[in-house]
Design an enzyme around this catalytic site. Structure first.
Site, PDB file in Angstrom:
ATOM      1  N   GLU A 277       1.242  -1.301   0.079  1.00 54.88           N
ATOM      2  CA  GLU A 277      -0.056  -0.326  -0.337  1.00 54.88           C
ATOM      3  C   GLU A 277       0.841   1.104   0.120  1.00 54.88           C
ATOM      4  O   GLU A 277       0.346   2.494  -0.824  1.00 54.88           O
ATOM      5  CB  GLU A 277      -0.731  -0.136   1.624  1.00 54.88           C
ATOM      6  CG  GLU A 277      -2.333   0.700   1.113  1.00 54.88           C
ATOM      7  CD  GLU A 277      -3.143   1.052   2.062  1.00 54.88           C
ATOM      8  OE1 GLU A 277      -4.480  -0.706   2.111  1.00 54.88           O
ATOM      9  OE2 GLU A 277      -3.332   1.590   3.181  1.00 54.88           O
ATOM     10  N   GLU A 280       2.120   1.907  -3.805  1.00 52.69           N
ATOM     11  CA  GLU A 280       0.741   2.530  -4.329  1.00 52.69           C
ATOM     12  C   GLU A 280       0.764   4.334  -4.389  1.00 52.69           C
ATOM     13  O   GLU A 280       0.891   4.855  -4.841  1.00 52.69           O
ATOM     14  CB  GLU A 280      -0.504   1.720  -3.479  1.00 52.69           C
ATOM     15  CG  GLU A 280      -1.375   1.885  -4.939  1.00 52.69           C
ATOM     16  CD  GLU A 280      -2.549   0.713  -4.444  1.00 52.69           C
ATOM     17  OE1 GLU A 280      -2.899   0.657  -3.326  1.00 52.69           O
ATOM     18  OE2 GLU A 280      -3.825   1.008  -4.931  1.00 52.69           O
ATOM     19  N   CYS A 303      -8.668  -2.134   4.268  1.00 47.67           N
ATOM     20  CA  CYS A 303      -7.821  -3.515   4.857  1.00 47.67           C
ATOM     21  C   CYS A 303      -9.343  -3.923   5.364  1.00 47.67           C
ATOM     22  O   CYS A 303      -9.548  -4.670   6.377  1.00 47.67           O
ATOM     23  CB  CYS A 303      -7.551  -3.111   5.861  1.00 47.67           C
ATOM     24  SG  CYS A 303      -5.844  -2.683   5.373  1.00 47.67           S
ATOM     25  N   SER A 323      -7.027   1.746  -2.734  1.00 47.99           N
ATOM     26  CA  SER A 323      -5.938   1.199  -3.031  1.00 47.99           C
ATOM     27  C   SER A 323      -6.828  -0.613  -3.203  1.00 47.99           C
ATOM     28  O   SER A 323      -7.778  -1.054  -2.535  1.00 47.99           O
ATOM     29  CB  SER A 323      -5.335   0.936  -0.771  1.00 47.99           C
ATOM     30  OG  SER A 323      -4.729  -0.105  -1.537  1.00 47.99           O
ATOM     31  N   LYS A 362     -15.991 -10.045   7.757  1.00 47.42           N
ATOM     32  CA  LYS A 362     -14.476 -10.852   6.989  1.00 47.42           C
ATOM     33  C   LYS A 362     -15.157 -11.966   6.495  1.00 47.42           C
ATOM     34  O   LYS A 362     -14.806 -12.579   5.344  1.00 47.42           O
ATOM     35  CB  LYS A 362     -13.562 -10.891   7.842  1.00 47.42           C
ATOM     36  CG  LYS A 362     -12.524  -9.773   8.382  1.00 47.42           C
ATOM     37  CD  LYS A 362     -10.851  -9.356   7.607  1.00 47.42           C
ATOM     38  CE  LYS A 362     -10.783  -8.210   7.793  1.00 47.42           C
ATOM     39  NZ  LYS A 362      -9.714  -7.445   7.294  1.00 47.42           N
ATOM     40  N   GLU A 365     -16.394 -11.135   2.725  1.00 47.12           N
ATOM     41  CA  GLU A 365     -15.164 -10.690   1.922  1.00 47.12           C
ATOM     42  C   GLU A 365     -14.559 -12.292   1.958  1.00 47.12           C
ATOM     43  O   GLU A 365     -14.381 -12.381   0.358  1.00 47.12           O
ATOM     44  CB  GLU A 365     -13.935 -10.014   2.881  1.00 47.12           C
ATOM     45  CG  GLU A 365     -12.531 -10.334   2.598  1.00 47.12           C
ATOM     46  CD  GLU A 365     -11.310  -9.356   3.161  1.00 47.12           C
ATOM     47  OE1 GLU A 365     -11.644  -9.810   4.201  1.00 47.12           O
ATOM     48  OE2 GLU A 365     -10.722  -8.511   2.308  1.00 47.12           O
ATOM     49  N   GLU A 370     -13.651 -12.185  -5.996  1.00 43.13           N
ATOM     50  CA  GLU A 370     -12.701 -11.931  -6.391  1.00 43.13           C
ATOM     51  C   GLU A 370     -11.935 -12.691  -5.888  1.00 43.13           C
ATOM     52  O   GLU A 370     -10.335 -12.216  -6.057  1.00 43.13           O
ATOM     53  CB  GLU A 370     -12.411 -10.112  -6.381  1.00 43.13           C
ATOM     54  CG  GLU A 370     -13.690  -9.469  -7.517  1.00 43.13           C
ATOM     55  CD  GLU A 370     -14.964  -9.868  -5.730  1.00 43.13           C
ATOM     56  OE1 GLU A 370     -15.022  -9.009  -4.940  1.00 43.13           O
ATOM     57  OE2 GLU A 370     -16.177  -9.212  -6.713  1.00 43.13           O
ATOM     58  N   CYS A 519     -10.581  -2.320  14.355  1.00 42.13           N
ATOM     59  CA  CYS A 519     -10.677  -4.059  14.768  1.00 42.13           C
ATOM     60  C   CYS A 519     -10.870  -3.777  15.941  1.00 42.13           C
ATOM     61  O   CYS A 519     -11.492  -5.302  16.534  1.00 42.13           O
ATOM     62  CB  CYS A 519      -9.682  -4.387  13.986  1.00 42.13           C
ATOM     63  SG  CYS A 519      -9.499  -4.105  12.169  1.00 42.13           S
TER      64      CYS A 519
END
Ligand code: SF4
Ligand code: SF4
Ligand code: SF4
Ligand code: FES
Lengths: 673, 161
Positions: A277, A280, A303, A323, A362, A365, A370, A519
């Protein structure tokens, strides 16, 4: 200070406190149910009633302010009786299947029963059963709902997403998404904040424990586990340790005792994320400030999958700002099934990756199409911190007294920068530690490497870091002031995104975490009664960082050798790196109007739901097919059963209406008395 | 940002009037109920698509819109025909041919249970016992009970409407 009398004792309390707060400060606990400190006080359950001399009716102490000279009784006979009746009425329409309930023994409704000493329910009756709504991430069982509306407050006011609201009226009231839509088919972020506050088994994560046990018991599977940074300062609470207790070593040990083959650390991949990141960001800054070309700035962190789902629904045009980095645990999963699989010569098909996460999103996710490489999902199962706690208990492991253990090589070593990924401001700070040093060759100029303006639990924080005397390669960045913002919780994200949308965002880089505080208080974390829990977990995660010898991601030797061995060195701008470590996003829209992708697991058979879905379909599909095909119609005996069922339900709801009326009569009665 | 794409011109003009209505009311106290009220007048009922459209334009969550819609029995989420046909599904009617009547109606009307015919004429529902067990099977159209029905009788009956 106010002077008042509670249960015959003279006490004092600060101006403005409620009776409940005044009592608590003086060591008297008034039973409560819907009230949640700092979050929710609407006075809907009335369990907390007290008698006040001179007042005709009993008052809800969680919303009634204490006044000078008040004489309060929190536990006299009248109060006790009223409370019991209220409690029994709550139970009368509750699906009391405690033995099969995930909240058994951690249920606030049960605890309340014990506290006020109710042993039998005089009004016990049947309940209207609601179909259980299961999505990849959350499970809603409204037959357990006590209508406290904490989730409504959290979802509408704290997260600003407005997915959950009361539907229907009276006895039929149910808290849910509009039009009875399953939660997996609407724009819910799956942040899980509602599951943290739900006092009963009505809102919870969709369980993965059985799948994980199955994998662990399968001799052909190599089962790899990884844990997110925020777990190490929270898991102890599941075993009665004080909030925030650092349990990293015990955690690794417990995982090994559960039978996992490799105990890896998501922290490792957090360091990797910073390098990816960070480069990037430097790239985008280069394009914008040096090449003077258009690129999507501010760049925004990626994230937090709840945040990702939120932006995909609410700002589908702003996705280029994200990102492209996968979140750390997805990176680790991808690395395990490629780099590590090759290293130990195991077919990645036989590797099962489990992530222990503070997060319910998550679970969504890993279900994203993808997040696959070579047709294998990067991660196979996500356990929340609460679920891992349950598994450790199921295995009879004495967690509190376990000796420490290290994580396994080669994906277990991490720097302090990775630890703070678990709290708001942490990803930003970790990134700055690395980016600043890569650009200038000098350490980030903040005491103890903490970027103080972005430390803390405020909803939106900002800072600026000036680049001075950069290395030769970055000369064009000399004098540039990099502006950053940090937010946690989706309401804060919304504010920052409105700026981006209007083209007035002053920032280069924004960190967003979907849950307030990051988190550490994710939707999968232990439910805590301690109002200071966020501060405690945060403080200890910072200590975890400070206890490490290496505190900057780019100095992690294990990451550097991974780049060298597998990706041809850092920075790795090649196909393999892109495939394993980066991803893309999906435009969904507020009503999923841009994509037909649903995260419903089993849609219960329910007449109403089917009809609403059909309405939706006809809206979407051309209105050519006016009448449904014959074979689509349900067989007649089904119809008959349904009508029978409806008939019974009607009867039942008549009975329930009577109870509702009784409830009102009783509460009027207790008010008058 | 609501992508309302698959609509007939008629639908579009209705949606436009509803959009105008929203512009008039938006931001005012209690405006949601008024908008919904007006929208139902214009559109006839409040299907999911329309609720989404309103939620988007009013900038309130869909769950709030549908919360209001489901709270008041005045609002309907399904089109209602000019006439409501209810077939009795009490035990007596069911065993004495109610089942065939339902099947027959499903075929003739070409709608499913709870649905409304394309021409907006009939809404088809089943009812719990309507108290004509002696002369089963019975059906009700609007407020009138018709007894001892057969598929043929149903046809003659429907032709009258
Ligand atoms: S929510 Fe609580 S009271 Fe209800 S079934 Fe579950 S454990 Fe029992
Ligand atoms: S998961 Fe988050 S967005 Fe979804 S209903 Fe719960 S609080 Fe709302
Ligand atoms: S789902 Fe849980 S938090 Fe929401 S109203 Fe019901 S009991 Fe309360
Ligand atoms: S706790 Fe006070 S009304 Fe529910």
């Amino acid at each position: 200070m106010l002077n008042l009398t509670i249960n015959g004792i003279q006490v004092t309390a600060p101006e403005g406190s409620t009776i409940m707060e005044a009592a608590k400060q003086n060591h008297i606990q008034i039973p409560s149910l819907c009230y949640l400190e700092n979050v929710h006080s609407v006075g809907s359950c009335r369990i907390c009633v007290v008698e006040i001399d001179g007042a005709k009716t009993l008052q809800a102490s969680c919303i009634t302010k204490a006044r000078e000279g008040m004489i309060v009784h929190t536990n006299n006979e009248r109060v006790q009786k009223a409370r019991k009746v209220l409690y029994e009425l709550l139970l009368s329409d509750h699906n009391q299947d405690c033995l099969n309930c995930n909240r058994n023994t951690s249920c606030e409704l049960q605890a309340l029963g014990r506290q006020i000493g109710v042993e039998e329910s005089r009004f016990e009756g049947k309940q209207v059963s609601h179909p259980v709504d299961v999505s990849v991430s959350l499970t809603r069982d409204m037959s357990k709902c006590i209508l406290c509306r904490r989730c409504v407050t959290v979802c509408n006011e704290i997260q600003g997403t407005g997915i959950l609201n009361p539907q229907n009226r009276g006895f039929d009231t149910v808290i849910g998404p509009g039009m009875d839509l399953p939660i997996g088919s609407v724009n819910c972020a799956f942040c899980g904040q509602c599951t943290v506050v739900c006092p009963v088994g009505a809102l919870k994560e969709t369980a993965s424990i059985q799948n994980v046990w199955k994998a662990l018991n399968d001799p052909d599977k190599r089962v790899v586990v990884q844990v997110a940074p925020a777990i190490r300062v929270a898991i102890g609470e599941e075993f009665g340790l004080p909030p925030g207790t650092r349990c990293t070593g015990k955690l690794a040990n417990a995982l090994s005792m559960l039978g996992f083959d490799d105990i890896f650390d998501t922290n490792w991949a957090a360091d990797l994320t910073i390098l990816e990141e960070g480069s990037e960001l430097m790239n985008r800054l280069n394009i914008a400030l040096y090449e003077k070309k258009v690129t999507a700035l501010p760049m925004i962190t990626s994230c937090s999958p709840g945040w990702i789902k939120y932006i995909e629904h609410s700002y589908p045009n702003l996705l280029p700002h994200l990102s492209t980095c996968k979140s750390p645990h997805m990176m680790l999963g991808a690395v395990v099934k490629s780099y590590y699989a090759e290293k130990i010569s195991i077919d990645p098909e036989n590797i099962y990756v489990v992530s222990v996460m503070p997060c319910t999103a998550k679970k969504f996710e890993i279900a994203r199409p993808e997040m696959m490489n070579k047709n294998l999902p990067n991660v196979d199962a996500v356990l929340t911190c609460r679920e891992l706690g349950d598994m450790i208990k199921q295995a009879g492991i004495d967690f509190v007294n376990l000796p420490d253990r290290e994580f396994d090589a080669p994906l277990g070593f991490s720097t302090g920068a990775a630890d703070i990924f678990g709290l708001t401001g942490g990803v930003m700070e970790a990134a700055l530690r690395t980016v600043y040093e890569l650009i200038t060759g000098r350490e980030l100029p903040f005491a103890n490497l903490h970027v103080t303006p972005i430390v803390g639990l405020d909803s939106i924080k900002e800072a600026a870091v000036k680049i001075e005397q950069p290395l030769e390669a970055y000369r064009h960045l000399d004098g540039v002031e990099v502006k950053i913002a940090v937010t946690s919780g989706l309401s804060g994200a919304k504010k920052l995104m409105e700026q981006v949308k209007d083209g007035v965002s002053p920032y280069h880089f924004i960190e967003v975490m979907g849950c307030p505080g990051g988190c550490i208080t994710g939707g999968g974390q232990p439910r805590s009664q301690d109002p200071q829990v966020r501060e405690k977990r945060m403080k200890n995660l910072y200590s975890e960082d400070e206890s490490k010898v290496i505190r900057k991601s780019h100095e992690n030797p294990s990451i550097l050798s991974f780049y060298k061995e597998y990706l041809g060195g850092f920075p790795a701008d090649n196909h393999l790196a892109h495939e394993l470590l980066h991803t893309h996003y999906v435009q969904r829209g507020e009503f999923n109007q841009f994509i037909e992708e649903s995260f419903v697991l089993e849609s219960p058979q329910d007449i109403k739901r089917q009809s609403t879905q059909r309405v939706k379909e006809t809206g979407a599909a051309q209105k050519s097919a006016t009448s449904p095909k014959r074979e689509e119609l349900k067989p007649l005996n089904m119809l008959n059963l349904e009508s029978e069922n409806k008939h019974l339900k009607n009867k039942l709801s008549d009975a329930m209406e009577t109870i509702d009326i009784l409830k009102i009569v009783i509460s009027d009665y207790s008010k008058q008395k | 940002m609501y992508a309302y794409t698959n609509s007939s011109t008629e639908d579009k003009s209705k949606y436009n009037s509803i959009a105008n209505l929203i512009d008039l009311h938006k931001g005012r106290e209690g405006s949601l109920i008024q908008v919904l009220h007006g929208a139902q007048k214009i559109y006839g009922y409040l299907p999911l698509d329309l609720q989404e459209f309103i939620a988007d334009k009013m900038e309130v969550p869909l769950s709030k819109v549908s919360g209001v819609v489901s709270f008041y029995s005045f609002f309907s989420v399904k089109p209602r025909g000019q006439h409501i046909i209810r077939v009795c599904m009490g035990t007596a009617c069911y065993v004495r041919g109610g089942k065939e009547i339902v099947e027959h109606l499903l075929d003739t009307l070409g709608v499913e249970l709870g649905g409304t015919t394309a021409d907006g004429k009939f809404t088809f529902e089943v009812a719990r016992c309507i108290g004509s067990c002696g002369l089963a099977p019975a059906i009700m159209i609007d407020d009138v009970v018709y007894k001892q029905m057969t598929p043929a009788k149903v046809n003659t009956l429907l032709a009258k409407f």
